[in-house]
Each structure stands twice: as C-alpha cells, then as structure tokens.
Design a protein around this motif. Structure first.
Motif, PDB file in Angstrom:
ATOM      1  N   ASN A  81       0.831  -1.205   0.000  1.00 46.69           N
ATOM      2  CA  ASN A  81       0.000   0.000   0.000  1.00 46.69           C
ATOM      3  C   ASN A  81       0.869   1.259   0.000  1.00 46.69           C
ATOM      4  OD1 ASN A  81      -2.323  -1.591   0.119  1.00 46.69           O
ATOM      5  ND2 ASN A  81      -2.351  -1.594   2.357  1.00 46.69           N
ATOM      6  N   THR A  85       2.314   4.123  -3.718  1.00 51.02           N
ATOM      7  CA  THR A  85       2.268   5.593  -3.730  1.00 51.02           C
ATOM      8  C   THR A  85       3.555   6.204  -4.292  1.00 51.02           C
ATOM      9  OG1 THR A  85       3.263   5.945  -1.525  1.00 51.02           O
ATOM     10  CG2 THR A  85       0.895   5.469  -1.610  1.00 51.02           C
ATOM     11  N   LEU A 307      -0.570   5.968   6.564  1.00 51.58           N
ATOM     12  CA  LEU A 307      -1.446   5.865   5.392  1.00 51.58           C
ATOM     13  C   LEU A 307      -2.855   6.365   5.702  1.00 51.58           C
ATOM     14  CD1 LEU A 307      -0.339   2.321   4.116  1.00 51.58           C
ATOM     15  CD2 LEU A 307       0.172   4.522   3.025  1.00 51.58           C
ATOM     16  N   SER A 312      -3.730   7.901   2.300  1.00 52.73           N
ATOM     17  CA  SER A 312      -2.708   7.136   1.563  1.00 52.73           C
ATOM     18  C   SER A 312      -1.672   8.054   0.916  1.00 52.73           C
ATOM     19  CB  SER A 312      -3.367   6.239   0.509  1.00 52.73           C
ATOM     20  OG  SER A 312      -4.146   5.237   1.134  1.00 52.73           O
TER      21      SER A 312
END
Length: 367
Positions: A81, A85, A307, A312
């Motif tokens: 996750n 990004t 996050l 996020s």
C-alpha cells in the motif's frame, strides 16, 4: 644331413634378427598405453573443472534466491500500500526539466536523492562512473553537460524554478524497514532489532522515511523523477535506463537505433555488470539473521497510521519530518530530520512556500 643343419642355422639367425624389432614393437605398445592413460586423465581433469565451474556459477543463483526470501520476510504486510504511492515522472513531454543556471543555460542539474545511506553513496559513485563511460570516458565532457549532485534534502515545494533541479533520481531501498535502519545508522544509530529501544527508534524513524518519499512523489507530479530500488533484481537495467534519461537533452527521448548509442550502452552495461555483481548492502540479511522474534507488528502499525492519516499519502503537503514523538530528546531523529528537510539556502533554490522555511528551521507548528 648337411641341408637340415643349414636350415636350422638360418632359422636361428632370422630369430636373432627379429629380436630388436620385437623390442621396438613392445615399446610402441607401451607408449600407446601411456598416451591413452594420459588422455584419460586429462579428460577427467577437464571434466572436473567444468563441474566445478558449473558449481561456482550456480552459487550466485542460490544467493539471489536466498536474498529474495530475506527481503520477503522483512516486508510489512501492508507495505504494498506504501510502495503503490511511489510515483515517478519519465514522460519527457509532461515532466518539466528546468535549466536553472542562466550562466550555463544548457547545463542540467541532476539530483541523486536518497536518505543518505552508505549503499546509496556507493551507487552514486557507480552511477557517476557509468555517466562518464557513456560520455566516451571523458569526465570533462560529462561535467560540461551535467551537474551531478548527491543530495539528501527533499526538493522545495513548487516547480523547477523553486527547487532548482532539471531531473531527479530517487534512490530507495526496499523493504521499508531496511531503508529506515540504514537512514538511522547514517545518522549515528547502532540498531539492534532485538532491543525494544532500537525497535522504538526505527518505528519513529520510519515515519520520517515515509514522509520523505511522500515529498518526492509529490514533486514527481510535475518534475522529471526516475526511481531506482537498491534491492531490485534488475538493478543493472534500472541504472542503464536512468543513465539514458539523464544523458538525454531536456525534452528529448534517449536516441534509438544509433550505433554510437548502442556501443556506449554496451560499455556501460559491461561496467555495471562488474560493479554491481555483489550487493551494495547486506543490511537486510543482517536484520533477518539478528531478529529472534521477527515481530514487525509495531512497524506495521506505524505504516498503517501514516497511510490512514494522510489519505494514503495523497494529502498536500506531506507531514512534517519534525513531527515525531520525542524528537527533541533524540539526536538520531533530529539529525535525520535536518538531513532530509528542504535546504532553502542551496544554489538555485527558492522556498516560496512557508512550509519549507518552517521545515528547514525545525518549526513543527509553522504558525
């Protein structure tokens, strides 16, 4: 009676004449046997060398397999996750490539950005040498075109006229815990992951590393940024692509189907295959071997909090590198923050956003 006697003598004489000839035949047979044995031994030795060479060549693949297992064991359950990004900007038409030096209007300023680990410094020297080879082993020719700078400070917020870079190479080192430990050690820490104090330091330092990459990803929304992962299994290919992008003139794609380009790249690849034949860092392996409980739940919770509290990492601007628990009491975290915040006094840099000036001065509240 006389004739048989003569015949017998004749046969005895012929037998004596054949004696030396028989010796020569015997010696020839022995020579053939010796030669055959020698050839057999030579073949056996050659075969053994081939087997041994195959074993030697097999070792790197075993080592690489072990390395991949080590990296997987240190990856946090929610780390994908975070890595999703990590943005880049490689399209020459959409990514700005500002030339800030008015006295040298064709000179590219290229930042080799990392959190300052020893492994990143090693890669910087290797990358610089690759650039020189690409320019025909003419270092002065490379410097006339590219101002190549090792940098830990994140770019100032804004476009090229604010941060002063034509292109940026972002160096990261997955898994996240590995990059965090190396950054803390570069700031003077001695990390022992079996000790609670070290895990606590790494968990707080991880917030700084996450925010550092958050800043670079936001810069990649408009400025040319190429990412390199020190742990990549295709590191040589990543570096070659980055060399091509850096060496290309601003706004231009790297040349294709050019025999001169092909020759240069072959020389660069030969150099990189040798220079990067061994890992630049063994931090991940050391972490894996030293951690008894292998409990990374504290770090997982920190990453999830970062996050969740930033959509996020989409919120602008990214969180402060100083906004870390008890940072004022910890020299390691303070040193890391000072090393990573924008440097508003750097050449060709203008901090037009107040947030950057606050970061440089260690002002978390920034009122």
């Amino acid at each position: 009676m006389h004739r048989p006697s003569t015949s017998l003598k004749s046969r005895n004489w012929e037998s004596k004449r054949r004696g030396p000839k028989g010796c020569w035949i015997l010696l020839a047979i022995i020579a053939i046997i010796v030669s055959t044995c020698a050839l057999f031994l030579l073949y056996a030795a050659s075969d053994a060398m081939v087997v041994n060479q195959n074993e030697i060549q097999a070792h790197p693949s075993v080592s690489k397999s072990s390395a991949r297992t080590t990296l997987a064991s240190l990856q946090l359950p929610n780390e994908l996750n975070f890595t999703s990004t990590i943005n880049d900007c490689t399209n020459v038409h959409n990514c700005k490539q500002h030339l800030p030096d008015t006295e040298n209007p064709t000179l590219q300023r290229v930042a080799f950005m990392s959190t300052g680990s020893n492994s990143a410094e090693k890669l910087f020297e290797i990358f610089k040498k690759a650039l020189i080879i690409y320019h025909g082993n003419d270092e002065s020719a490379m410097h006339r075109r590219i101002d190549f700078v090792f940098m830990t400070h994140v770019p100032a917020l804004g476009y090229g006229k604010s941060h002063g870079w034509t292109k940026i190479i972002r160096v990261m080192h997955t898994p996240l815990v590995t990059e965090t430990v190396e950054a803390m050690e570069a700031s003077g820490a001695n990390i022992e992951m079996n000790e609670k104090s070290s895990k606590d330091l790494v968990s707080r330092g991880m917030r700084q590393i996450i925010r550092y990459h958050c800043r670079l990803s936001q810069v990649a929304a408009h400025t040319s940024v190429t990412n390199i992962d020190l742990s990549s299994k295709i590191l040589v290919k990543e570096v070659i692509k980055a060399v091509q992008r850096i060496a290309a003139d601003p706004g231009q794609h790297p040349p294709h189907n050019d025999f001169r380009e092909t020759d240069r790249l072959k020389k660069v690849e030969t150099y990189l295959n040798d220079a990067l034949s061994e890992p630049l860092s063994n931090t991940s392996l050391q972490l894996k071997n030293s951690m008894v409980d292998n409990d990374l739940s504290m770090l997982q919770a920190v990453l999830q909090d970062e996050l969740d509290s930033t959509n996020s990492l989409k919120n602008w601007p990214c969180k402060s590198l100083w906004d870390v628990e008890d940072i004022e009491k910890d020299d390691i975290l303070s040193n890391t923050a000072r090393k990573l915040v924008p440097d508003c006094k750097a050449p060709f840099t203008t901090c037009t956003v107040k947030k950057d000036r606050c970061e440089m001065n260690g002002d978390v509240k920034c009122k």
